[in-house]
Motif scaffolding. Structure first.
Motif, PDB file in Angstrom:
ATOM      1  N   SER A 295       0.818  -1.216   0.000  1.00  0.00           N
ATOM      2  CA  SER A 295       0.000   0.000   0.000  1.00  0.00           C
ATOM      3  C   SER A 295       0.849   1.263   0.000  1.00  0.00           C
ATOM      4  CB  SER A 295      -0.919   0.005   1.228  1.00  0.00           C
ATOM      5  OG  SER A 295      -0.154   0.027   2.426  1.00  0.00           O
ATOM      6  N   ARG A 296       2.201   1.124   0.148  1.00  0.00           N
ATOM      7  CA  ARG A 296       3.058   2.306   0.248  1.00  0.00           C
ATOM      8  C   ARG A 296       3.971   2.493  -0.964  1.00  0.00           C
ATOM      9  NH1 ARG A 296       6.508   1.326   4.978  1.00  0.00           N
ATOM     10  NH2 ARG A 296       7.376   3.350   4.434  1.00  0.00           N
ATOM     11  N   PRO A 300      -1.988   3.870  -7.407  1.00  0.00           N
ATOM     12  CA  PRO A 300      -3.308   4.457  -7.150  1.00  0.00           C
ATOM     13  C   PRO A 300      -4.248   3.453  -6.497  1.00  0.00           C
ATOM     14  CG  PRO A 300      -2.551   4.997  -9.362  1.00  0.00           C
ATOM     15  CD  PRO A 300      -1.582   4.001  -8.817  1.00  0.00           C
ATOM     16  N   LYS A 301      -5.148   3.952  -5.649  1.00  0.00           N
ATOM     17  CA  LYS A 301      -5.993   3.080  -4.826  1.00  0.00           C
ATOM     18  C   LYS A 301      -6.801   2.093  -5.659  1.00  0.00           C
ATOM     19  CE  LYS A 301      -8.055   1.949  -0.877  1.00  0.00           C
ATOM     20  NZ  LYS A 301      -9.012   0.936  -1.326  1.00  0.00           N
ATOM     21  N   THR A 302      -7.431   2.553  -6.738  1.00  0.00           N
ATOM     22  CA  THR A 302      -8.263   1.637  -7.535  1.00  0.00           C
ATOM     23  C   THR A 302      -7.420   0.543  -8.170  1.00  0.00           C
ATOM     24  OG1 THR A 302      -8.075   3.185  -9.393  1.00  0.00           O
ATOM     25  CG2 THR A 302     -10.043   3.343  -8.011  1.00  0.00           C
ATOM     26  N   LEU A 304      -4.488  -0.502  -7.031  1.00  0.00           N
ATOM     27  CA  LEU A 304      -3.964  -1.332  -5.940  1.00  0.00           C
ATOM     28  C   LEU A 304      -4.980  -2.393  -5.540  1.00  0.00           C
ATOM     29  CD1 LEU A 304      -1.829  -1.888  -3.745  1.00  0.00           C
ATOM     30  CD2 LEU A 304      -2.973  -0.177  -2.327  1.00  0.00           C
ATOM     31  N   ASP A 305      -6.249  -2.011  -5.446  1.00  0.00           N
ATOM     32  CA  ASP A 305      -7.298  -2.984  -5.085  1.00  0.00           C
ATOM     33  C   ASP A 305      -7.361  -4.107  -6.111  1.00  0.00           C
ATOM     34  OD1 ASP A 305      -7.895  -1.441  -2.886  1.00  0.00           O
ATOM     35  OD2 ASP A 305      -9.605  -0.432  -3.825  1.00  0.00           O
ATOM     36  N   ARG A 306      -7.285  -3.769  -7.393  1.00  0.00           N
ATOM     37  CA  ARG A 306      -7.343  -4.789  -8.440  1.00  0.00           C
ATOM     38  C   ARG A 306      -6.105  -5.677  -8.405  1.00  0.00           C
ATOM     39  NH1 ARG A 306      -7.594  -0.426 -12.459  1.00  0.00           N
ATOM     40  NH2 ARG A 306      -6.780  -1.941 -13.950  1.00  0.00           N
ATOM     41  N   GLU A 308      -4.178  -6.345  -5.812  1.00  0.00           N
ATOM     42  CA  GLU A 308      -4.221  -7.224  -4.638  1.00  0.00           C
ATOM     43  C   GLU A 308      -5.164  -8.404  -4.870  1.00  0.00           C
ATOM     44  OE1 GLU A 308      -5.182  -4.762  -1.294  1.00  0.00           O
ATOM     45  OE2 GLU A 308      -3.061  -4.287  -0.899  1.00  0.00           O
ATOM     46  N   LYS A 338       2.694  -9.372   1.172  1.00  0.00           N
ATOM     47  CA  LYS A 338       1.246  -9.522   1.314  1.00  0.00           C
ATOM     48  C   LYS A 338       0.837 -11.002   1.305  1.00  0.00           C
ATOM     49  CE  LYS A 338      -2.906  -7.474   1.159  1.00  0.00           C
ATOM     50  NZ  LYS A 338      -3.354  -6.442   2.127  1.00  0.00           N
TER      51      LYS A 338
END
Length: 582
Positions: A295-296, A300-302, A304-306, A308, A338
């Motif tokens: 996460s660091r 970008p958040k979107t 990163l979610d995909r 992960e 992770k």
């Protein structure tokens, strides 16, 4: 304020009505348990912010608050306080005039620090309050080791000039920690750690010795006239790495570890014979902080979610692509962090093993004894792994084994040197991989670059030049693009480069049924068209442009990373440019 009058921080904050007496008492209880300073305990307990505390100190003590992030330092004034005392008393000299010296302090209520600094400076002191985090960062930046390095170089040169020293015996002796060559190397490493350099280059020339350090991907040079010390430096680092000191005609590789200022540094060493001696490059890997959390890394958040979700799949291949130094290994290690749980067996095949990870079986490739990627990978698959990481897919044999492993119940992570996500498939087919294998096993490709961040301390609005305007107009209509871009004008915090730190630029291509079918039929034209029209796909240069729009990086950096990316079709430009937020 009378500096010699004892002032208690807690009482001052209660008097200012920033905290209550009950909060102070609770913080004092916590302080006894943790041993931390009261100010830090109050902030950690959530009773106030650092800025609230500094504002209260400034008003009650009638001293100014100085924001070090935007302060223009005078190196001569800063060095009036030696580095050891600056760190000990959390202080930095800011200005010097007829009225004395203005000193920024994290805790201006510290009477002992005030008295000691008065003795050192021998001038009247005026105090200012500064953020402790900014102060520590400033100390690391402004107290460079360049003068110390030059001094040790001169001292070593004088010793060598005497002509009666057994250099080999002196440098091989572990008890000569005070020898100039050892001091010089220690200063080199300390300076590199302070400025967060990734590499140190030692390059002998005909009349000078060049020491260059790579910071944020760009080399910074320091030259010395004492060219005669180069063999002594090379000899010492060879001894540290356990290399053959008598062999000067062939390249050698080695590694060693050093501890500098509470940092455990793993050093990868490469020597190469050049015209005026041996060139040495040392890659510095700081093991102290461990690997980055996923996460660091700046994704970008979107996205990163995909990503992960993709790495949690039980099988399939995920590739991370980009040129050397683009952060591929960092991303993969963050992914492994992770995935690293007791229920999963993870094996890595690397050349070299860069970071040591607990619970993960890491294998170092050794071509000299026939331990190749393909050979280790075959053995690794017989070790019942759930996840396999391959440092790099360099040939058809390794790639085919990896793809078949991805089809038979393993999650395979690897890297490839390609310009972008879309061109990766062509690269794999060029080395001989069948399209049906790729269609069956490949789940996602993540392409990435690193761009330099604009230094926050000296960021200023920037006017685009003609080249930048032309580049921008090829993607969006500049007339309708009402954005103020930024650049750094250079300051002490960024070593007058205008940049400080880097951020990742990512491009994620996920394989859905349509993409896989197009690839299975071998229709690369249809595949390329569908890839560029994928719902979540944004090309690297448009992601970088978004960073420039937000003031994170400069247009120069955007154009730099775009220069080595294949030209994009008009449809891709139109689709992507709609997603740039103004």
């Amino acid at each position: 304020m009378n500096p010699r009058k004892k002032v208690r921080l807690g009482d001052l904050l209660v008097e200012s009505q920033v905290i209550t007496s009950d909060q102070l008492n609770q913080a004092l209880t916590d302080q006894k348990r943790t041993g931390q300073k009261l100010g830090r305990v109050l902030i950690d307990d959530g009773y106030l912010t650092e800025d609230q505390m500094l504002d209260a100190l400034s008003r009650q003590l009638k001293i100014p608050f100085v924001d070090l992030l935007h302060y223009k330092f005078n190196p001569e004034v800063v060095k009036l306080i030696p580095e050891i005392q600056a760190r000990r008393f959390r202080s930095v000299a800011l200005t010097s005039d007829d009225n004395g010296i203005l000193v920024g302090m994290a805790d201006p209520t510290n009477i002992f620090a005030y008295d000691e600094l008065s003795k050192i400076l021998k001038q009247p002191i005026r105090m200012a309050v500064v953020r402790e985090s900014d102060l520590l960062r400033t100390i690391d930046t402004v107290y460079r080791k360049t003068e110390q390095i030059s001094g040790f170089a001169e001292q070593l040169n004088e010793e060598l000039t005497e002509g009666d020293i057994d250099l080999g015996a002196m440098l091989a002796d572990a008890d000569v920690a005070d020898a100039p060559v050892v001091k010089l190397l220690a200063s080199l490493f300390e300076d590199a750690i302070q400025i967060k350099a990734s590499d140190i280059h030692i390059e002998p020339d005909e009349k000078v010795l060049r020491i260059r350090q790579r910071v944020d991907g760009v080399l910074q040079e320091h030259t010395m006239d004492e060219v005669r010390i180069a063999p002594a430096l090379v000899l010492r680092v060879k001894l540290m790495a356990g290399l053959d000191i008598s062999e000067k005609r062939l390249p050698q590789d080695g590694r060693f570890s050093v501890r500098i200022k509470d940092h455990n540094i793993d050093v990868r060493l490469s020597t190469m014979p050049v015209q005026y001696g041996e060139s040495v490059v040392m890659r510095l890997l700081d093991q102290t902080g461990g690997t980055l959390d996923l996460s660091r890394i700046g994704m970008p958040k979107t996205m990163l979610d995909r990503f992960e979700q993709l790495i949690q799949r039980p099988h399939g291949m995920i590739l991370v692509t980009g040129p050397t130094g683009s952060g591929k290994t960092t991303t993969l290690y963050a992914a492994l962090q992770k995935l690293n749980v007791a229920e999963k067996k993870i094996i890595t095949v690397e050349d070299p093993v860069e970071y040591k990870l607990p619970r993960i079986n890491q294998v170092q490739i050794n071509s000299d004894i026939g331990l190749s990627f393909a050979k280790v990978l075959r053995s690794a698959l017989r070790q019942d792994p759930d996840i396999v990481l391959i440092g790099e897919m360099r040939d058809e044999e390794t790639a085919e084994i990896a793809l078949r492993a991805a089809m038979t119940g393993h999650l395979v992570l690897s890297t490839l040197h390609t310009n972008d996500a879309v061109s990766t498939v062509n690269r794999l087919m060029d080395i001989g991989i069948k399209n049906y294998l790729l269609a069956s096993a490949l789940h996602a490709i993540l392409a990435q670059r690193l761009v330099r961040r604009v230094c926050e301390s000296c960021a200023q609005p920037a006017e685009l030049n003609d080249q930048q305007k032309a580049w921008l107009n090829s993607f969006v209509n500049e007339d309708n693009f009402n954005v103020t871009f930024k650049h750094g004008i250079g300051c002490a915090h960024c070593n007058y480069t205008g940049y400080q730190g880097r951020i990742g630029v990512y491009e994620l291509l996920e394989f859905d049924r349509d993409l896989s079918n197009a690839l299975a039929y071998g229709d690369t034209g249809v595949f390329l068209e569908k890839a560029r029209q994928s719902r979540h796909f944004r090309p690297l240069n448009m992601v970088a442009l978004q960073y420039a729009v937000e003031g994170i990086t400069t247009m120069d950096e955007v154009i730099r990373i775009s220069a080595d990316i294949d030209s994009v079709v008009d449809e891709e430009i139109d689709n992507a440019s709609e997603e740039v937020s103004v």
